[in-house]
Design an enzyme around this catalytic site. Structure first.
Site, PDB file in Angstrom:
ATOM      1  N   GLY A 190     -11.002 -11.725 -41.933  1.00  0.00           N
ATOM      2  CA  GLY A 190     -10.071 -11.222 -41.689  1.00  0.00           C
ATOM      3  C   GLY A 190      -8.705 -11.088 -41.624  1.00  0.00           C
ATOM      4  N   ASN A 191      -7.689 -10.205 -41.005  1.00  0.00           N
ATOM      5  CA  ASN A 191      -6.448 -10.604 -40.242  1.00  0.00           C
ATOM      6  C   ASN A 191      -6.171  -9.648 -39.225  1.00  0.00           C
ATOM      7  OD1 ASN A 191      -5.057  -7.999 -41.707  1.00  0.00           O
ATOM      8  ND2 ASN A 191      -6.099  -9.953 -43.240  1.00  0.00           N
ATOM      9  N   TYR A 192      -4.868  -9.496 -38.612  1.00  0.00           N
ATOM     10  CA  TYR A 192      -4.692  -8.989 -37.367  1.00  0.00           C
ATOM     11  C   TYR A 192      -3.707  -7.652 -37.970  1.00  0.00           C
ATOM     12  CZ  TYR A 192      -5.280 -13.108 -34.280  1.00  0.00           C
ATOM     13  OH  TYR A 192      -5.832 -14.389 -34.125  1.00  0.00           O
TER      14      TYR A 192
END
Ligand code: CTP
Length: 402
Positions: free
Chosen positions: A208-210
């Site tokens: 995923g990412n932030y």
């Protein structure tokens, strides 16, 4: 902007009630006629004299004047109003409104009102997040009322979180956009994407990412406030928009987001792609949880590229559609953003720097530069994502008028 508009302002017993004074002053200054109804407890937080002086009319609290028996007619007040604004709204008043309880003048006015209703909650984070309050707000939204989402921040209790009364000037802006039906985005179909995509590795893990989705949500809310018909296609975002006229399509992976975007794009006038879509996804997804001791060595996850959704939309785009993308860069900002704008056939690109404090993923502020295909650009100072959304939508409105 609000010349001649009749606004009934309901003030309830919250520490934020003092800000209702600024609200009345701002509304009157913008040309509105304001009548203030206070709950009995609200009087403990802000004096009737202050509110009466600022609104230029006596405030109302009781069903009748105890001194002379004069009747405060909630029915005629409800019919007089072009808008009923309850600000600040406590958990108690929200619960009573949701359930039709009518034990004070503000609540009977609410039950008699035929006009649109806006509610600006203010309370402690735990009260706001409690399932009971959330259910009540949901019910009021379903009734078509507009909830002006409280902001995150330090609360009177010393706790930090969501529940902080929205600033009066932002509430007034929302009221102005609400009344400006002739706004250029009114009736336009807008698709906004927001948040991260999660690419599964096995049933319990993902890449995923932030991204929090805050920028996309702010865009969706601002577009809805300007009367647009908004579809928000989102990945796993932290909270959902508070407007009832935003259609939310929940997706998880880049593939799901692509499918949803393709489904909605042909029908929309404007698409803004604020989502942080994964560029790669695992080639295989393990059916069972990958165990630590499955092999001697650490597993290698092989990746394959995802489809660039924005580039795909850029190919499908007609002359009547406006397509806007984001570029989050850490180096050679302009160069990379200009390449993306050209490659993806965009009307403009919103550039932000992942390394600038207070810009990019997760935070409540952003600092952007908008780049246009003709080489022009416009830089905007750091501001709340809500105000950044206004800058982006103003830019779109300018394109619509050219
Ligand atoms: N985007 C998209 N689909 C992808 C990747 C990106 O629609 N698979 C969109 C994003 O929503 C954003 C724009 O493309 O509006 C730019 O995304 P960004 O991550 O900055 O750039 P990429 O094109 O992915 O290139 P790179 O990661 O190499 O910077």
């Amino acid at each position: 902007m609000l010349q001649g508009k009749h606004i009934v302002l309901g003030v309830t017993g919250s520490i934020a009630a003092y800000k209702a004074a600024l609200l009345v002053r701002g509304l009157v200054k913008a040309g509105a006629e304001v009548r203030v109804v206070m709950t009995p407890l609200a009087k403990a937080f802000i004096t009737p004299l202050t509110m009466a002086t600022l609104s230029k009319h006596p405030i109302m609290v009781d069903f009748y004047q105890p001194e002379n028996g004069d009747w405060n007619s909630h029915v005629s007040l409800g019919l007089w109003a072009d808008l009923l604004l309850i600000a600040p709204a406590t958990a108690n008043t929200i619960a009573k409104m949701a359930n039709g309880i009518a034990d004070n003048l503000l609540l009977t006015t609410y039950l008699s009102a035929k006009c649109p209703v806006m509610i600006a909650p203010a309370m402690d984070v735990d009260m706001f997040q409690h399932e009971a309050t959330q259910n009540n707000l949901h019910l009021l939204q379903q009734r078509g009322h507009q909830i002006i989402a409280p902001k995150e921040g330090e609360l009177a209790s010393g706790l930090v979180g969501a529940g902080r009364f929205e600033e009066p000037e932002i509430i007034i802006q929302q009221i102005e956009t609400f009344f400006s039906k002739e706004g250029k985005l009114h009736g336009k179909k807008i698709m906004v994407t927001a948040g991260p995509t999660f690419e599964p590795i096995d049933p319990v893990r993902f890449i995923g990412n932030y991204s929090s989705g805050k920028m996309g949500i702010a865009l969706a809310e601002e577009a809805a406030a300007r009367g647009a018909d908004v579809t928000l296609i989102c990945g796993a975002i932290e909270s959902y928009p508070s407007y009832s006229n935003i259609k939310v399509v929940k997706t998880k992976t880049a593939k799901e987001m692509e499918t949803a975007c393709l489904q909605h794009f042909s029908d929309c006038d404007i698409a803004i792609k604020a989502a942080a879509v994964a560029d790669f996804t695992p080639m295989e997804v393990a059916e069972q949880k990958i165990k630590k001791h499955d092999s001697e060595e650490a597993p290698i996850i092989r990746l394959k590229p995802t489809t660039d959704i924005l580039a795909t939309l850029g190919k499908l785009k007609t002359d009547h559609q406006i397509l806007v993308g984001f570029a989050l860069e850490t180096e050679k900002h302009r160069e990379h953003a200009l390449q993306k704008m050209a490659a993806k056939n965009l009307n403009f690109i919103v550039l932000n720097d992942a390394k600038t404090p207070g810009a990019g993923f997760g935070c409540n502020t952003n600092e952007i530069t908008i780049l246009f295909p003709d080489g022009k650009e416009q830089h905007f100072d750091k501001k709340s994502k809500h105000l950044v959304a206004q800058d982006i939508l103003n830019t779109i409105e300018n394109l619509l008028s050219n």
